[in-house]
Design an enzyme around this catalytic site. Sequence first.
Site, PDB file in Angstrom:
ATOM      1  N   SER A  19       0.821  -1.218   0.000  1.00  0.00           N
ATOM      2  CA  SER A  19       0.000   0.000   0.000  1.00  0.00           C
ATOM      3  C   SER A  19       0.853   1.265   0.000  1.00  0.00           C
ATOM      4  O   SER A  19       1.845   1.371   0.714  1.00  0.00           O
ATOM      5  CB  SER A  19      -0.915   0.020   1.231  1.00  0.00           C
ATOM      6  N   LEU A  20       0.434   2.227  -0.802  1.00  0.00           N
ATOM      7  CA  LEU A  20       1.145   3.501  -0.896  1.00  0.00           C
ATOM      8  C   LEU A  20       0.536   4.530   0.051  1.00  0.00           C
ATOM      9  O   LEU A  20       1.017   5.660   0.155  1.00  0.00           O
ATOM     10  CB  LEU A  20       1.085   4.017  -2.341  1.00  0.00           C
ATOM     11  N   SER A  21      -0.541   4.147   0.744  1.00  0.00           N
ATOM     12  CA  SER A  21      -1.267   5.117   1.569  1.00  0.00           C
ATOM     13  C   SER A  21      -0.560   5.510   2.873  1.00  0.00           C
ATOM     14  O   SER A  21      -0.593   6.695   3.230  1.00  0.00           O
ATOM     15  CB  SER A  21      -2.670   4.582   1.889  1.00  0.00           C
ATOM     16  N   THR A  66      -8.858  -2.077   1.457  1.00  0.00           N
ATOM     17  CA  THR A  66      -8.404  -2.397   0.108  1.00  0.00           C
ATOM     18  C   THR A  66      -8.663  -3.862  -0.207  1.00  0.00           C
ATOM     19  O   THR A  66      -9.306  -4.575   0.576  1.00  0.00           O
ATOM     20  CB  THR A  66      -6.927  -1.954  -0.102  1.00  0.00           C
ATOM     21  N   LYS A  70     -13.247  -4.787  -0.086  1.00  0.00           N
ATOM     22  CA  LYS A  70     -14.068  -3.599  -0.325  1.00  0.00           C
ATOM     23  C   LYS A  70     -15.579  -3.887  -0.336  1.00  0.00           C
ATOM     24  O   LYS A  70     -16.377  -3.041   0.053  1.00  0.00           O
ATOM     25  CB  LYS A  70     -13.666  -2.913  -1.639  1.00  0.00           C
ATOM     26  N   ASP A 106     -12.799   6.221  -4.090  1.00  0.00           N
ATOM     27  CA  ASP A 106     -12.058   5.881  -5.319  1.00  0.00           C
ATOM     28  C   ASP A 106     -12.610   6.678  -6.509  1.00  0.00           C
ATOM     29  O   ASP A 106     -11.858   7.323  -7.237  1.00  0.00           O
ATOM     30  CB  ASP A 106     -12.161   4.380  -5.621  1.00  0.00           C
ATOM     31  N   ALA A 133     -12.217  -0.577 -10.715  1.00  0.00           N
ATOM     32  CA  ALA A 133     -11.899   0.842 -10.866  1.00  0.00           C
ATOM     33  C   ALA A 133     -12.899   1.511 -11.809  1.00  0.00           C
ATOM     34  O   ALA A 133     -13.369   2.628 -11.554  1.00  0.00           O
ATOM     35  CB  ALA A 133     -10.478   1.006 -11.394  1.00  0.00           C
ATOM     36  N   LYS A 158     -19.116  -7.795 -19.960  1.00  0.00           N
ATOM     37  CA  LYS A 158     -18.891  -7.153 -18.653  1.00  0.00           C
ATOM     38  C   LYS A 158     -19.240  -5.668 -18.700  1.00  0.00           C
ATOM     39  O   LYS A 158     -19.742  -5.107 -17.721  1.00  0.00           O
ATOM     40  CB  LYS A 158     -17.433  -7.358 -18.214  1.00  0.00           C
TER      41      LYS A 158
HETATM   42  P1  ATR Z   1      -9.513  -3.183 -11.452  1.00  0.00           P
HETATM   43  O1  ATR Z   1     -10.166  -3.601 -10.173  1.00  0.00           O
HETATM   44  O2  ATR Z   1      -8.178  -2.512 -11.269  1.00  0.00           O
HETATM   45  O3  ATR Z   1     -10.409  -2.410 -12.328  1.00  0.00           O
HETATM   46  P2  ATR Z   1      -9.990  -5.727 -12.725  1.00  0.00           P
HETATM   47  O4  ATR Z   1     -11.292  -5.794 -12.019  1.00  0.00           O
HETATM   48  O5  ATR Z   1      -9.124  -6.940 -12.711  1.00  0.00           O
HETATM   49  O6  ATR Z   1      -9.082  -4.549 -12.182  1.00  0.00           O
HETATM   50  O7  ATR Z   1     -10.264  -5.287 -14.244  1.00  0.00           O
HETATM   51  C1  ATR Z   1      -9.281  -5.321 -15.180  1.00  0.00           C
HETATM   52  C2  ATR Z   1      -9.767  -4.686 -16.475  1.00  0.00           C
HETATM   53  O8  ATR Z   1      -8.700  -4.669 -17.413  1.00  0.00           O
HETATM   54  C3  ATR Z   1     -10.895  -5.464 -17.154  1.00  0.00           C
HETATM   55  O9  ATR Z   1     -11.767  -4.536 -17.778  1.00  0.00           O
HETATM   56  C4  ATR Z   1     -10.146  -6.304 -18.191  1.00  0.00           C
HETATM   57  O10 ATR Z   1     -10.921  -6.675 -19.301  1.00  0.00           O
HETATM   58  P3  ATR Z   1     -11.822  -8.032 -19.270  1.00  0.00           P
HETATM   59  O11 ATR Z   1     -13.070  -7.675 -18.521  1.00  0.00           O
HETATM   60  O12 ATR Z   1     -12.090  -8.354 -20.681  1.00  0.00           O
HETATM   61  O13 ATR Z   1     -11.003  -9.076 -18.563  1.00  0.00           O
HETATM   62  C5  ATR Z   1      -9.081  -5.324 -18.611  1.00  0.00           C
HETATM   63  N1  ATR Z   1      -7.911  -5.969 -19.229  1.00  0.00           N
HETATM   64  C6  ATR Z   1      -6.945  -6.685 -18.601  1.00  0.00           C
HETATM   65  N2  ATR Z   1      -6.015  -7.099 -19.478  1.00  0.00           N
HETATM   66  C7  ATR Z   1      -6.403  -6.647 -20.708  1.00  0.00           C
HETATM   67  C8  ATR Z   1      -5.868  -6.737 -22.045  1.00  0.00           C
HETATM   68  N3  ATR Z   1      -4.719  -7.398 -22.290  1.00  0.00           N
HETATM   69  N4  ATR Z   1      -6.540  -6.122 -23.039  1.00  0.00           N
HETATM   70  C9  ATR Z   1      -7.686  -5.459 -22.804  1.00  0.00           C
HETATM   71  N5  ATR Z   1      -8.249  -5.333 -21.576  1.00  0.00           N
HETATM   72  C10 ATR Z   1      -7.621  -5.919 -20.538  1.00  0.00           C
END
Ligand code: ATR
Length: 279
Positions: A19-21, A66, A70, A106, A133, A158
């Site tokens: 964590s950077l916090s 975190t 969450k 966030d 995010a 998604k």
């Molecule tokens: P966070 O909580 O940081 O948002 P996450 O929930 O793991 O992380 O989401 C990662 C996001 O990056 C997703 O939208 C994922 O797309 P998919 O839903 O299709 O998995 C996207 N992502 C990860 N690697 C990718 C890649 N190589 N090309 C395009 N999208 C990618």
Amino acid sequence: MITGKTQVVGIIGDPVEHSLSPPMHNAAFKHLKMDCVYVPFHVREENLGSAIEGARSMEIKGLNVTIPHKTGVIPYLDEVDQAAQLIGAVNTIKFTENRAKGYNTDGLGAVKALEEITPVKDKKVVLMGAGGAARALAFQLVLNRISELTIANRTPQKAEELAGDIHSKLKFSPEAIGLEEMELSSTDILINTTSVGMYPHQDHPALVRREQMHPEMVVNDVIYNPLKTNLLKEAESIGAETLNGTKMLIYQGRESFRIWTGVTPPVEVFERSLMRTLR
Ligand code: ATR
């Protein structure tokens, strides 16, 4: 100096050691001469309930939450604010007289960081990604009255799920598309929440190339390692304004700090500390 009167805030997560916090918040406490300390707590999933009970018992003033807690933390709280409820995730808890209230800074922090550059109201936004995010940002952007939202994701299903959730809760209809369908000629703000371009894959080509961008748009990447992703390099090369992920981290932290203490620390104090840690 820690005294008998020092108040404690902290962060719970698993893992928590990256964590950077802690340095950011402790730098702000020092700068503001506040008798408070911010500490990391490693909490495993099976101990989440007892950790929150323990925090109440020990009169800890506040916690950041975190990964992976969450969403799981919500049932242990007495109250959850509107944004956190919509997003379905809490990253900040404030404890007062035996009550625990959850917030999500966030999305709020990310939007405040953006608003240092441009107001988001009435803007057309394209959001890449549909993970945690993206979810926080999407709800907060709609709460801040953007005019259009397009959610573009590698897995379009998604994006559709997130768009559907926003539609049912806020009566606002985002468009959900695949990454290859992006068309940005009228886009005001482009935000990347995917991990594409993040260390150690910083050489991966950006999801959007300069030919698709225009100089009047603001391009925001939530990635902070590297500080300048290929996406931001493409944007800079045509003269578009850019914002990297450090701002989102800084502003979400400042919002948590404000919730706990009522004081908003100077951006520079958080920023200096974060940059030192990242270096
Ligand atoms: P966070 O909580 O940081 O948002 P996450 O929930 O793991 O992380 O989401 C990662 C996001 O990056 C997703 O939208 C994922 O797309 P998919 O839903 O299709 O998995 C996207 N992502 C990860 N690697 C990718 C890649 N190589 N090309 C395009 N999208 C990618």
